[in-house]
Design a protein around this motif. Sequence first.
Motif, mmCIF file in Angstrom:
data_model
loop_
_atom_site.group_PDB
_atom_site.id
_atom_site.type_symbol
_atom_site.label_atom_id
_atom_site.label_comp_id
_atom_site.label_asym_id
_atom_site.label_seq_id
_atom_site.Cartn_x
_atom_site.Cartn_y
_atom_site.Cartn_z
ATOM 1 N N ARG A 129 103.167 11.413 88.868
ATOM 2 C CA ARG A 129 103.106 10.350 89.964
ATOM 3 C C ARG A 129 102.924 10.915 91.393
ATOM 4 N N GLU A 130 104.200 11.888 91.550
ATOM 5 C CA GLU A 130 104.291 12.447 92.791
ATOM 6 C C GLU A 130 103.518 13.647 93.103
ATOM 7 N N GLY A 131 103.047 14.246 91.852
ATOM 8 C CA GLY A 131 102.148 15.160 91.669
ATOM 9 C C GLY A 131 100.815 14.895 92.282
ATOM 10 N N MET A 132 100.290 13.768 91.664
ATOM 11 C CA MET A 132 99.084 13.366 92.135
ATOM 12 C C MET A 132 98.990 12.918 93.599
ATOM 13 N N VAL A 141 100.698 13.905 96.250
ATOM 14 C CA VAL A 141 100.779 15.258 97.077
ATOM 15 C C VAL A 141 99.641 15.649 96.590
ATOM 16 N N GLY A 142 98.980 15.859 95.575
ATOM 17 C CA GLY A 142 97.664 16.492 95.348
ATOM 18 C C GLY A 142 96.695 15.643 96.223
ATOM 19 N N PHE A 143 96.544 14.452 96.248
ATOM 20 C CA PHE A 143 95.610 13.637 96.905
ATOM 21 C C PHE A 143 95.578 13.959 98.416
ATOM 22 N N ALA A 144 96.992 13.695 98.743
ATOM 23 C CA ALA A 144 96.982 14.080 100.134
ATOM 24 C C ALA A 144 96.738 15.537 100.839
ATOM 25 N N SER A 145 96.849 16.408 99.880
ATOM 26 C CA SER A 145 96.737 17.512 100.327
ATOM 27 C C SER A 145 95.164 18.204 100.045
ATOM 28 N N GLY A 146 94.594 17.322 99.190
ATOM 29 C CA GLY A 146 92.990 17.652 99.094
ATOM 30 C C GLY A 146 92.356 16.827 100.004
ATOM 31 N N MET A 147 93.014 15.821 100.555
ATOM 32 C CA MET A 147 91.996 15.010 101.551
ATOM 33 C C MET A 147 92.117 15.749 102.915
ATOM 34 N N PHE A 194 86.154 15.400 97.403
ATOM 35 C CA PHE A 194 85.904 16.642 96.267
ATOM 36 C C PHE A 194 87.061 17.462 96.058
ATOM 37 N N TYR A 195 87.723 17.904 97.147
ATOM 38 C CA TYR A 195 89.103 18.623 97.054
ATOM 39 C C TYR A 195 90.193 17.776 96.658
ATOM 40 N N ALA A 196 90.062 16.412 97.075
ATOM 41 C CA ALA A 196 91.100 15.506 96.510
ATOM 42 C C ALA A 196 91.348 15.259 95.209
ATOM 43 N N LEU A 197 89.802 15.114 94.707
ATOM 44 C CA LEU A 197 90.121 14.879 93.223
ATOM 45 C C LEU A 197 90.634 15.853 92.503
ATOM 46 N N ILE A 198 90.049 17.071 92.905
ATOM 47 C CA ILE A 198 90.915 18.757 92.155
ATOM 48 C C ILE A 198 92.211 18.587 92.498
ATOM 49 N N TYR A 199 92.674 18.610 93.633
ATOM 50 C CA TYR A 199 94.279 18.569 93.686
ATOM 51 C C TYR A 199 94.823 17.345 93.028
ATOM 52 N N LEU A 200 94.321 16.342 93.209
ATOM 53 C CA LEU A 200 94.945 15.093 92.492
ATOM 54 C C LEU A 200 95.084 15.523 90.839
ATOM 55 N N ALA A 201 94.125 15.877 90.315
ATOM 56 C CA ALA A 201 94.197 16.589 88.737
ATOM 57 C C ALA A 201 95.144 17.552 88.774
ATOM 58 N N ALA A 202 95.087 18.479 89.603
ATOM 59 C CA ALA A 202 96.118 19.574 89.473
ATOM 60 C C ALA A 202 97.692 19.206 89.409
ATOM 61 N N GLY A 203 97.754 18.270 90.525
ATOM 62 C CA GLY A 203 99.098 17.583 90.641
ATOM 63 C C GLY A 203 99.473 16.801 89.246
ATOM 64 N N TYR A 204 98.566 16.148 88.763
ATOM 65 C CA TYR A 204 98.824 15.443 87.422
ATOM 66 C C TYR A 204 99.144 16.097 86.369
ATOM 67 N N VAL A 205 98.308 17.238 86.265
ATOM 68 C CA VAL A 205 98.511 18.211 85.197
ATOM 69 C C VAL A 205 99.988 18.815 85.089
ATOM 70 N N ASN A 206 100.368 19.361 86.277
ATOM 71 C CA ASN A 206 101.328 20.030 86.572
ATOM 72 C C ASN A 206 102.485 19.055 86.311
ATOM 73 N N GLY A 207 102.513 17.902 86.516
ATOM 74 C CA GLY A 207 103.600 16.817 86.631
ATOM 75 C C GLY A 207 103.731 16.679 85.061
ATOM 76 N N LEU A 208 102.978 16.765 84.148
ATOM 77 C CA LEU A 208 103.265 16.698 82.722
ATOM 78 C C LEU A 208 104.133 17.689 82.208
ATOM 79 N N PHE A 209 104.252 18.711 82.839
ATOM 80 C CA PHE A 209 105.411 19.741 82.315
ATOM 81 C C PHE A 209 106.537 19.435 83.001
ATOM 82 N N GLU A 210 106.884 18.457 83.618
ATOM 83 C CA GLU A 210 108.367 17.782 84.254
ATOM 84 C C GLU A 210 109.467 17.913 83.226
ATOM 85 N N GLN A 211 109.063 17.487 82.098
ATOM 86 C CA GLN A 211 110.088 17.569 80.971
ATOM 87 C C GLN A 211 110.500 18.858 80.458
ATOM 88 N N ILE A 212 109.802 19.993 80.431
ATOM 89 C CA ILE A 212 110.168 21.255 79.989
ATOM 90 C C ILE A 212 110.341 22.115 81.269
#
Length: 177
Positions: free
Chosen positions: A54-57, A59-65, A77-95
Motif C-alpha cells: 500500500r505504501e509502496g503504491m 509513494v510510487g504514484f506520487a513519484s511517478g506523477m 504514464f510514469y505514475a502507473l509504472i512507479y505505482l506497479a513497482a511500488g506494489y510489486v516491491n511491497g509484496l516482498f515486505e514479509q521476507i
Amino acid sequence: MKAVKIRRIVVTAVVVLAAYLLQCTIFPSLEIAGIKPNLMLIVTASFGFMRGPREGMLVGFASGMLIDIQYGDMIGFYALIYLAAGYVNGLFEQIYFDEDIKLPLFLIAGSNVVYGLAVYFLTFLLRSDFDFLYYLNRIIVPEAIYTIAVTLIIYPLLLFINHKLEAEEKRSASKFV
C-alpha cells in the motif's frame, strides 16, 4: 496515534520531494555517457519493501506523477509504472530484513530493468523503433548498474529514516497499552 501517522506522511512526502529535487537538479550533472541513476525508483522500491504494497503504491504514484509533470508526454504514464513497482516491491515486505542489503539491491536492480523494459516497449517499440539490443546495452543495463551504485549510498539513509519512524510509532503505541 494520529500525530504519528501525520508525521510519517509528512516525512515520506519530504523524502519523495527531496529525491525528486535531487533527480531533477543535481543528478543531471552526475550523468555518465547520457545515463543517470533513477533516484525516484530507489525511493519507491525502498518504501515498498520496507512498508508494504500500500505504501509502496502511494509513494510510487506520487513519484511517478512528479516525473510525469516534469518529463512526461502524457500524465499518468510514469505514475502507473512507479505505482506497479511500488506494489510489486511491497509484496516482498514479509521476507525483507533490515540487516540484509542483498534483497534490496536485487529488488531495486530488478525494478530498474523492468522499468527500462516498460519504457522501451510502451514508448519506443510503439513508434516502430526496433533496436532493442542497443537500448538494452546502452540504457537499461548501464542505468541499472548506476542506480545500484547510488543505492549503496541512499539506501542506508532511507533505512535510518524508516527506523526512526518505526521507533516513534512503537513509543506512541506503547503509551496506549
